[in-house]
Design a protein around this motif. Structure first.
Motif, PDB file in Angstrom:
ATOM      1  N   PHE A 163     -39.890  14.672 -25.635  1.00 23.43           N
ATOM      2  CA  PHE A 163     -39.379  15.037 -24.322  1.00 23.43           C
ATOM      3  C   PHE A 163     -39.157  16.540 -24.213  1.00 23.43           C
ATOM      4  N   ALA A 164     -38.682  17.155 -25.286  1.00 23.49           N
ATOM      5  CA  ALA A 164     -38.490  18.607 -25.282  1.00 23.49           C
ATOM      6  C   ALA A 164     -39.826  19.321 -25.144  1.00 23.49           C
ATOM      7  N   LEU A 165     -40.849  18.768 -25.770  1.00 22.62           N
ATOM      8  CA  LEU A 165     -42.180  19.380 -25.682  1.00 22.62           C
ATOM      9  C   LEU A 165     -42.751  19.255 -24.268  1.00 22.62           C
ATOM     10  N   GLN A 166     -42.348  18.215 -23.538  1.00 22.32           N
ATOM     11  CA  GLN A 166     -42.755  18.110 -22.133  1.00 22.32           C
ATOM     12  C   GLN A 166     -42.194  19.269 -21.317  1.00 22.32           C
ATOM     13  N   LEU A 167     -40.944  19.612 -21.571  1.00 19.14           N
ATOM     14  CA  LEU A 167     -40.334  20.739 -20.864  1.00 19.14           C
ATOM     15  C   LEU A 167     -41.072  22.030 -21.186  1.00 19.14           C
ATOM     16  N   CYS A 168     -41.425  22.191 -22.453  1.00 15.80           N
ATOM     17  CA  CYS A 168     -42.188  23.361 -22.877  1.00 15.80           C
ATOM     18  C   CYS A 168     -43.542  23.407 -22.167  1.00 15.80           C
ATOM     19  N   LEU A 169     -44.203  22.262 -22.075  1.00 14.70           N
ATOM     20  CA  LEU A 169     -45.516  22.196 -21.422  1.00 14.70           C
ATOM     21  C   LEU A 169     -45.420  22.578 -19.951  1.00 14.70           C
ATOM     22  N   ILE A 170     -44.367  22.141 -19.289  1.00 15.53           N
ATOM     23  CA  ILE A 170     -44.188  22.476 -17.874  1.00 15.53           C
ATOM     24  C   ILE A 170     -44.128  23.990 -17.690  1.00 15.53           C
ATOM     25  N   ILE A 171     -43.312  24.671 -18.501  1.00 15.99           N
ATOM     26  CA  ILE A 171     -43.193  26.126 -18.362  1.00 15.99           C
ATOM     27  C   ILE A 171     -44.486  26.809 -18.776  1.00 15.99           C
ATOM     28  N   PHE A 172     -45.150  26.274 -19.789  1.00 15.56           N
ATOM     29  CA  PHE A 172     -46.420  26.842 -20.247  1.00 15.56           C
ATOM     30  C   PHE A 172     -47.460  26.841 -19.128  1.00 15.56           C
ATOM     31  N   VAL A 173     -47.563  25.733 -18.392  1.00 20.20           N
ATOM     32  CA  VAL A 173     -48.547  25.640 -17.302  1.00 20.20           C
ATOM     33  C   VAL A 173     -48.063  26.416 -16.071  1.00 20.20           C
ATOM     34  N   TRP A 174     -46.749  26.522 -15.882  1.00 23.70           N
ATOM     35  CA  TRP A 174     -46.185  27.276 -14.756  1.00 23.70           C
ATOM     36  C   TRP A 174     -46.423  28.769 -14.890  1.00 23.70           C
ATOM     37  N   THR A 175     -46.478  29.276 -16.103  1.00 21.54           N
ATOM     38  CA  THR A 175     -46.527  30.722 -16.329  1.00 21.54           C
ATOM     39  C   THR A 175     -47.747  31.402 -15.710  1.00 21.54           C
ATOM     40  N   PRO A 176     -48.981  30.900 -15.868  1.00 26.45           N
ATOM     41  CA  PRO A 176     -50.125  31.612 -15.285  1.00 26.45           C
ATOM     42  C   PRO A 176     -50.058  31.793 -13.764  1.00 26.45           C
ATOM     43  N   PRO A 177     -49.826  30.741 -12.956  1.00 29.00           N
ATOM     44  CA  PRO A 177     -49.766  31.003 -11.514  1.00 29.00           C
ATOM     45  C   PRO A 177     -48.583  31.883 -11.129  1.00 29.00           C
ATOM     46  N   HIS A 178     -47.479  31.742 -11.849  1.00 31.18           N
ATOM     47  CA  HIS A 178     -46.318  32.597 -11.609  1.00 31.18           C
ATOM     48  C   HIS A 178     -46.665  34.058 -11.842  1.00 31.18           C
ATOM     49  N   PHE A 179     -47.251  34.355 -12.977  1.00 32.85           N
ATOM     50  CA  PHE A 179     -47.504  35.747 -13.332  1.00 32.85           C
ATOM     51  C   PHE A 179     -48.709  36.321 -12.596  1.00 32.85           C
ATOM     52  N   TRP A 180     -49.759  35.529 -12.410  1.00 35.01           N
ATOM     53  CA  TRP A 180     -50.948  36.049 -11.745  1.00 35.01           C
ATOM     54  C   TRP A 180     -50.689  36.402 -10.282  1.00 35.01           C
ATOM     55  N   ALA A 181     -49.741  35.717  -9.653  1.00 35.19           N
ATOM     56  CA  ALA A 181     -49.370  36.110  -8.291  1.00 35.19           C
ATOM     57  C   ALA A 181     -48.815  37.532  -8.288  1.00 35.19           C
ATOM     58  N   LEU A 182     -47.957  37.833  -9.263  1.00 33.49           N
ATOM     59  CA  LEU A 182     -47.437  39.199  -9.400  1.00 33.49           C
ATOM     60  C   LEU A 182     -48.549  40.173  -9.743  1.00 33.49           C
ATOM     61  N   ALA A 183     -49.452  39.765 -10.638  1.00 33.30           N
ATOM     62  CA  ALA A 183     -50.539  40.645 -11.059  1.00 33.30           C
ATOM     63  C   ALA A 183     -51.471  41.000  -9.897  1.00 33.30           C
ATOM     64  N   ILE A 184     -51.666  40.048  -8.976  1.00 35.02           N
ATOM     65  CA  ILE A 184     -52.482  40.345  -7.791  1.00 35.02           C
ATOM     66  C   ILE A 184     -51.844  41.468  -6.987  1.00 35.02           C
ATOM     67  N   PHE A 185     -50.550  41.372  -6.780  1.00 34.86           N
ATOM     68  CA  PHE A 185     -49.840  42.383  -5.998  1.00 34.86           C
ATOM     69  C   PHE A 185     -49.800  43.723  -6.730  1.00 34.86           C
ATOM     70  N   ARG A 186     -49.695  43.689  -8.052  1.00 35.00           N
ATOM     71  CA  ARG A 186     -49.561  44.918  -8.850  1.00 35.00           C
ATOM     72  C   ARG A 186     -50.877  45.300  -9.541  1.00 35.00           C
ATOM     73  N   ARG A 187     -52.003  44.832  -9.054  1.00 29.97           N
ATOM     74  CA  ARG A 187     -53.270  45.042  -9.755  1.00 29.97           C
ATOM     75  C   ARG A 187     -53.628  46.521  -9.906  1.00 29.97           C
ATOM     76  N   GLU A 188     -53.269  47.358  -8.944  1.00 31.64           N
ATOM     77  CA  GLU A 188     -53.572  48.788  -9.065  1.00 31.64           C
ATOM     78  C   GLU A 188     -52.767  49.420 -10.194  1.00 31.64           C
ATOM     79  N   ASP A 189     -51.545  48.975 -10.369  1.00 31.19           N
ATOM     80  CA  ASP A 189     -50.720  49.433 -11.487  1.00 31.19           C
ATOM     81  C   ASP A 189     -51.375  49.087 -12.824  1.00 31.19           C
ATOM     82  N   TYR A 190     -51.791  47.831 -12.951  1.00 31.27           N
ATOM     83  CA  TYR A 190     -52.403  47.405 -14.203  1.00 31.27           C
ATOM     84  C   TYR A 190     -53.736  48.115 -14.453  1.00 31.27           C
ATOM     85  N   ALA A 191     -54.486  48.350 -13.400  1.00 29.97           N
ATOM     86  CA  ALA A 191     -55.748  49.074 -13.548  1.00 29.97           C
ATOM     87  C   ALA A 191     -55.497  50.503 -14.015  1.00 29.97           C
ATOM     88  N   ARG A 192     -54.483  51.149 -13.441  1.00 29.82           N
ATOM     89  CA  ARG A 192     -54.152  52.519 -13.830  1.00 29.82           C
ATOM     90  C   ARG A 192     -53.709  52.595 -15.286  1.00 29.82           C
TER      91      ARG A 192
END
Length: 300
Positions: A163-192
């Motif tokens: 059950f604890a590993l299920q919680l870990c899996l949820i956050i693991f799969v949540w992380t990419p869409p969470h972070f990539w949304a920010l990366a889209i907005f900050r893409r010029e920063d990351y490119a620089r």
């Protein structure tokens, strides 16, 4: 003096760490039928917070060059020169050592070892290597940020559980869409800063599709607690509503009304995760579990 304390506090990334510790504490409460033992709750939370703060400080140290080039991070204490690299290093090491002592001596060795692994995974594997090596950095390195509820669980029980590993899996799969949304907005920063984030290496449209794919996957993964009997209908209803909201944001991101919409997706994702775990806790306390058979095998 107050200003210096604020600078050191900023090194710990308080808002990010608060979310991690929140998930760890929820893991503690979900691990037992009633209230978790006060010792595990107090010292487990303290140790996990210290380790998370240490990892964040190491992140500041390793990313000093990058931080100076990005608008989002240019005002960090090390980037501005308010703190020296030596001060940051000593602070990060002190927090890390303190966390290990607290967890090993006052909680249990398993939690200490898992926390140490998470610290190394974030500070060295992700920040020092993956972040600069591959556009899939946040996917591969996401495990380090997904481990807090497992740490909370082991702090209380002293053992790993599916059950604890299920919680870990949820956050693991949540992380990419969470972070990539920010990366889209900050893409010029990351490119620089020459950081190979997905919208920099593959473009915004490609990244939007990945956000949508991972959001669909996330909604499916969040059904696992109900399907396996870990949680009941209160959580299931909350997960479906929250997941529907996330899906709406991900679909709308494919053709957003403005540039700021990606940040609205990012902010919703934070609220989403907090609310999802809150529903898990509410279900745990308010409703008997569905049983080992899960939702579809529940006795008549």
């Amino acid at each position: 003096m107050i200003a210096r304390v604020r600078e050191y506090l900023q090194l710990t990334k308080p808002r990010v760490v608060a979310l991690l510790v929140f998930c760890a504490v929820i893991g503690m409460f979900l691990a037992v039928p009633g209230l978790p033992p006060w010792r595990a709750l107090v010292f487990g939370t303290l140790g996990i917070w210290l380790a998370s703060g240490s990892a964040a400080a190491f992140n500041h140290l390793i990313d000093e060059r990058i931080d100076k080039l990005m608008a989002r991070t240019a005002r960090r204490p090390l980037a501005t020169g308010a703190l020296s690299a030596r001060q940051v290093l000593l602070f990060a090491v002190a927090l890390g050592v303190a966390s290990m002592l607290v967890l090993a001596l006052l909680v249990n060795p398993l939690t200490a070892w898992l926390t140490f692994g998470g610290l190394i995974g974030y500070a060295l594997v992700y920040t020092a290597y993956l972040k600069r090596a591959t556009p899939q950095n946040i996917v591969i390195g996401g495990l380090a940020g997904a481990i807090p509820p497992v740490l909370g669980w082991t702090a209380v029980t002293g053992e790993l559980h599916a059950f604890a590993l299920q919680l870990c899996l949820i956050i693991f799969v949540w992380t990419p869409p969470h972070f990539w949304a920010l990366a889209i907005f900050r893409r010029e920063d990351y490119a620089r800063a020459q950081v190979p984030m997905l919208p920099v290496t593959h473009g915004v449209v490609y990244t939007r599709w990945h956000v949508l794919f991972y959001t669909v996957l996330l909604v499916l993964v969040t059904l696992l607690p109900a399907l396996t009997g870990f949680s009941g209908l209160v959580y299931l209803g909350g997960a479906l509503v929250l997941g529907g909201g996330f899906l709406w944001y991900a679909i709308r991101l494919m053709s957003p009304p403005d540039e700021l919409f990606a940040m609205r997706v990012f902010k919703y994702s934070v609220v989403y995760l907090m609310a999802l775990f809150a529903f898990l806790l509410a279900d745990h306390w308010l409703v008997p579990p569905l049983g080992a058979g899960g939702l579809f095998l529940r006795p008549a």
